[in-house]
Design a protein around this motif. Structure first.
Motif, short mmCIF file in Angstrom:
data_model
loop_
_atom_site.label_atom_id
_atom_site.label_comp_id
_atom_site.label_asym_id
_atom_site.label_seq_id
_atom_site.Cartn_x
_atom_site.Cartn_y
_atom_site.Cartn_z
N GLN A 38 1.07 -1.17 0.07
CA GLN A 38 0.08 -0.15 0.05
C GLN A 38 0.90 1.26 0.01
O GLN A 38 0.34 2.47 -0.17
CB GLN A 38 -0.83 0.15 1.15
CG GLN A 38 -2.02 -1.19 1.23
CD GLN A 38 -2.60 -1.07 2.62
OE1 GLN A 38 -2.26 -0.92 3.62
NE2 GLN A 38 -4.20 -1.37 2.25
N GLY A 39 2.20 1.19 -0.12
CA GLY A 39 2.89 2.11 0.06
C GLY A 39 2.56 3.44 -0.99
O GLY A 39 2.49 4.54 -0.69
N ARG A 58 1.26 7.14 -0.11
CA ARG A 58 2.03 8.33 -0.59
C ARG A 58 1.11 9.31 -1.52
O ARG A 58 1.26 10.60 -1.22
CB ARG A 58 3.30 7.76 -1.43
CG ARG A 58 4.16 7.22 -0.50
CD ARG A 58 5.74 7.15 -1.21
NE ARG A 58 5.68 6.08 -2.45
CZ ARG A 58 5.89 4.80 -2.13
NH1 ARG A 58 5.88 4.29 -1.06
NH2 ARG A 58 5.77 4.16 -3.43
N ASP A 59 0.35 8.82 -2.09
CA ASP A 59 -0.52 9.37 -3.12
C ASP A 59 -1.31 10.08 -2.24
O ASP A 59 -1.79 11.41 -2.51
CB ASP A 59 -1.46 8.70 -4.12
CG ASP A 59 -0.18 8.25 -5.40
OD1 ASP A 59 0.57 8.67 -5.31
OD2 ASP A 59 -0.91 7.17 -5.95
N ASP A 73 7.43 16.50 1.77
CA ASP A 73 8.79 15.43 2.22
C ASP A 73 8.04 13.87 2.38
O ASP A 73 8.32 13.09 3.29
CB ASP A 73 9.19 15.97 3.43
CG ASP A 73 9.88 17.29 3.19
OD1 ASP A 73 10.19 17.62 2.26
OD2 ASP A 73 10.06 18.12 4.22
N VAL A 74 7.19 13.54 1.55
CA VAL A 74 6.59 12.59 1.67
C VAL A 74 7.35 11.34 1.30
O VAL A 74 8.09 11.39 0.35
CB VAL A 74 5.21 12.29 0.80
CG1 VAL A 74 4.60 10.85 0.67
CG2 VAL A 74 4.31 13.39 1.20
N ALA A 75 7.51 10.22 2.36
CA ALA A 75 8.57 9.17 2.24
C ALA A 75 7.84 7.97 2.73
O ALA A 75 6.87 7.97 3.43
CB ALA A 75 9.68 9.51 2.66
N THR A 76 8.45 6.83 2.45
CA THR A 76 8.17 5.48 3.12
C THR A 76 9.37 4.82 3.41
O THR A 76 10.59 4.98 2.96
CB THR A 76 7.61 4.50 1.76
OG1 THR A 76 6.51 5.34 1.40
CG2 THR A 76 7.19 3.07 2.43
N ARG A 77 9.32 4.18 4.77
CA ARG A 77 10.47 3.46 5.35
C ARG A 77 10.05 2.07 5.05
O ARG A 77 8.94 1.63 5.22
CB ARG A 77 10.51 3.58 6.72
CG ARG A 77 10.84 5.06 7.20
CD ARG A 77 12.42 5.40 6.76
NE ARG A 77 12.81 6.87 6.92
CZ ARG A 77 13.50 7.26 8.19
NH1 ARG A 77 13.75 6.48 8.99
NH2 ARG A 77 13.80 8.31 8.27
N SER A 106 4.57 4.98 5.81
CA SER A 106 4.89 6.36 5.14
C SER A 106 4.29 7.63 5.73
O SER A 106 3.45 7.30 6.77
CB SER A 106 3.85 6.10 3.93
OG SER A 106 4.21 5.11 3.06
N GLY A 107 4.95 8.55 5.80
CA GLY A 107 4.56 9.97 6.32
C GLY A 107 4.95 11.20 5.38
O GLY A 107 5.43 11.10 4.35
N GLY A 108 4.74 12.13 6.05
CA GLY A 108 4.83 13.56 5.47
C GLY A 108 4.64 14.45 6.44
O GLY A 108 4.28 14.49 7.67
#
Length: 277
Positions: free
Chosen positions: A241-242, A246-247, A256-260, A270-272
């Motif tokens: 679902q990453g 992000r979308d 600064d949206v990113a996924t770990r 995912s966060g922002g």
């Protein structure tokens, strides 16, 4: 009378990836000893009552019941938490969220809210590392809130506040520096719901509509109103679902949206950051 070594050798037929470890945890629980004690005293005798208790738990484990529910305990971020069937069992994957949160450039007295706190694992882990942060947690289920409060006392983190709220419904404070959540994200009818530990965990904490994205979308949409300028939202989600999360974050104005990735190398958090208006 059987010895510790004999009892463990006779344990068989357990499901999962770590049957030996599970048997050791259950026997140590019945004996009221740490697991390391079993290695130190393999010739210690096990009483008939303890053996009977162990065999009962062993059978329940053979039927798939999670070890954490059988013992009522689970370690998360080195915290000894009580768990119950009313909440999800804290998992190592969620520690990825805690790690990311602790790396963020937040003020020393940051205001942090854990949404859908369950056993309180995320909130308490953060508070244990950042005692000056003002950490709170909410859950829509009263049983979960009671359990989280109990865990706060167990971990001597009574400064963490928990209250009942369906996401933001009873959250009056605004301007949080950080919002975190491990919401329901499994799609309705997913085959995994009938397999392994998930069969015993509360479906309300696992399943979300719209292919598992409804609650994630709701949090992404509502979060900006509760964040200060530059405040962060971190969301746990399914391994596939990453891109969708992000979308969602981008759609609702996060920067600064990113996924770990978790320890298995799968997209997990995912966060922002909320931009200034």
């Amino acid at each position: 009378m059987d010895t510790v070594q004999d009892v463990l050798r006779s344990a068989s037929g357990l499901p999962g990836d770590s049957p030996v470890r599970d048997a050791e945890i259950l026997l140590a629980h019945c004996l009221g000893k740490p697991r390391s004690w079993l290695y130190t005293w393999p010739e210690a005798q096990v009483s008939a009552d303890t053996l009977s208790q162990f065999n009962t738990l062993l059978q329940r484990r053979r039927e798939g019941e999670p070890v954490a529910y059988l013992t009522g305990r689970r370690e998360f971020w080195s915290l000894d938490l009580r768990v119950a069937p009313s909440t999800l069992i804290p998992r190592p994957e969620t520690e990825t969220l805690v790690e990311w949160a602790l790396q963020l450039p937040l003020p020393g007295d940051a205001r942090v809210l854990d949404l859908g706190t369950g056993s309180g694992a995320i909130a308490l882990a953060l508070a244990s590392e950042r005692p000056a942060w003002r950490v709170s947690g909410v859950d829509k289920h009263a049983a979960a809130v009671d359990l989280a409060r109990e865990n706060a006392q167990r971990c001597e983190l009574s400064q963490v506040r928990f209250q009942q709220s369906d996401w933001f419904s009873h959250v009056e404070e605004r301007d949080f520096h950080l919002l975190v959540s491990n919401p329901p994200y499994i799609s309705e009818g997913d085959v995994h719901l009938s397999q392994g530990d998930l069969r015993f965990e509360p479906e309300s904490a696992l399943v979300s509509a719209q292919e598992g994205l409804r609650d994630l979308a709701s949090l992404a949409e509502q979060a900006p109103a509760y964040l200060c300028d530059g405040g962060w939202l971190l969301l746990e989600h399914g391994f596939d679902q990453g891109a969708a999360v992000r979308d969602l974050l981008t759609r609702y104005g996060f920067e600064d949206v990113a996924t770990r990735h978790d320890l298995a190398g799968l997209e997990r958090i995912s966060g922002g950051r909320r931009g200034a208006e």
